[in-house]
Design a protein around this motif. Structure first.
Motif, PDB file in Angstrom:
ATOM      1  N   LEU A  40       0.854  -1.188   0.000  1.00  0.00           N
ATOM      2  CA  LEU A  40       0.000   0.000   0.000  1.00  0.00           C
ATOM      3  C   LEU A  40       0.888   1.236   0.000  1.00  0.00           C
ATOM      4  O   LEU A  40       1.948   1.251   0.623  1.00  0.00           O
ATOM      5  N   TYR A  41       0.427   2.261  -0.691  1.00  0.00           N
ATOM      6  CA  TYR A  41       1.207   3.475  -0.872  1.00  0.00           C
ATOM      7  C   TYR A  41       0.449   4.678  -0.333  1.00  0.00           C
ATOM      8  O   TYR A  41      -0.782   4.710  -0.329  1.00  0.00           O
ATOM      9  N   ASN A  42       1.223   5.680   0.088  1.00  0.00           N
ATOM     10  CA  ASN A  42       0.643   6.940   0.519  1.00  0.00           C
ATOM     11  C   ASN A  42      -0.180   7.502  -0.647  1.00  0.00           C
ATOM     12  O   ASN A  42       0.307   7.561  -1.768  1.00  0.00           O
ATOM     13  N   PRO A  53      -5.015   4.675   1.782  1.00  0.00           N
ATOM     14  CA  PRO A  53      -3.879   4.099   1.072  1.00  0.00           C
ATOM     15  C   PRO A  53      -4.306   3.474  -0.255  1.00  0.00           C
ATOM     16  O   PRO A  53      -5.373   2.867  -0.357  1.00  0.00           O
ATOM     17  N   VAL A  68       3.307   2.368   2.830  1.00  0.00           N
ATOM     18  CA  VAL A  68       2.740   2.590   4.165  1.00  0.00           C
ATOM     19  C   VAL A  68       2.202   1.316   4.802  1.00  0.00           C
ATOM     20  O   VAL A  68       1.655   1.363   5.898  1.00  0.00           O
ATOM     21  N   PHE A  79      -0.747  -1.279   8.849  1.00  0.00           N
ATOM     22  CA  PHE A  79      -0.167   0.041   8.611  1.00  0.00           C
ATOM     23  C   PHE A  79       1.181   0.116   9.307  1.00  0.00           C
ATOM     24  O   PHE A  79       1.281  -0.053  10.526  1.00  0.00           O
TER      25      PHE A  79
END
Length: 89
Positions: A40-42, A53, A68, A79
């Protein structure tokens, strides 16, 4: 911008609320459907009026990439934001 926490409750802009610094979160109405195990990415932009995310990494020039966490189910994540942030060029 760098993510250091995840707000775990619907709140208004500039309001106080609970923040998860590291751990599991599940939001079956707010999260999109994630692929289990995927990074997962910002977020670079809101998704369905939510700032959650994304599972698609940023790819446009000038965007920032930060991992993240990862998906543990279709609507739950772990997270754990990485402190490394890379600008896409």
């Amino acid at each position: 911008s760098r993510a250091i926490g995840l707000v775990v409750e619907d709140i208004s802009n500039n309001a106080f609320g609970p923040v998860l610094l590291r751990g599991f979160a599940r939001f079956n109405t707010a999260f999109p459907t994630y692929t289990v195990g995927g990074s997962l990415y910002n977020p670079t932009a809101e998704q369905s009026n939510l700032n959650v995310p994304h599972q698609t990494a940023p790819s446009a020039d000038g965007q920032f990439l930060q991992i993240v966490g990862f998906a543990v189910s279709a609507d739950a994540i772990f997270f754990d934001p990485d402190s490394t942030v890379v600008e896409i060029a």
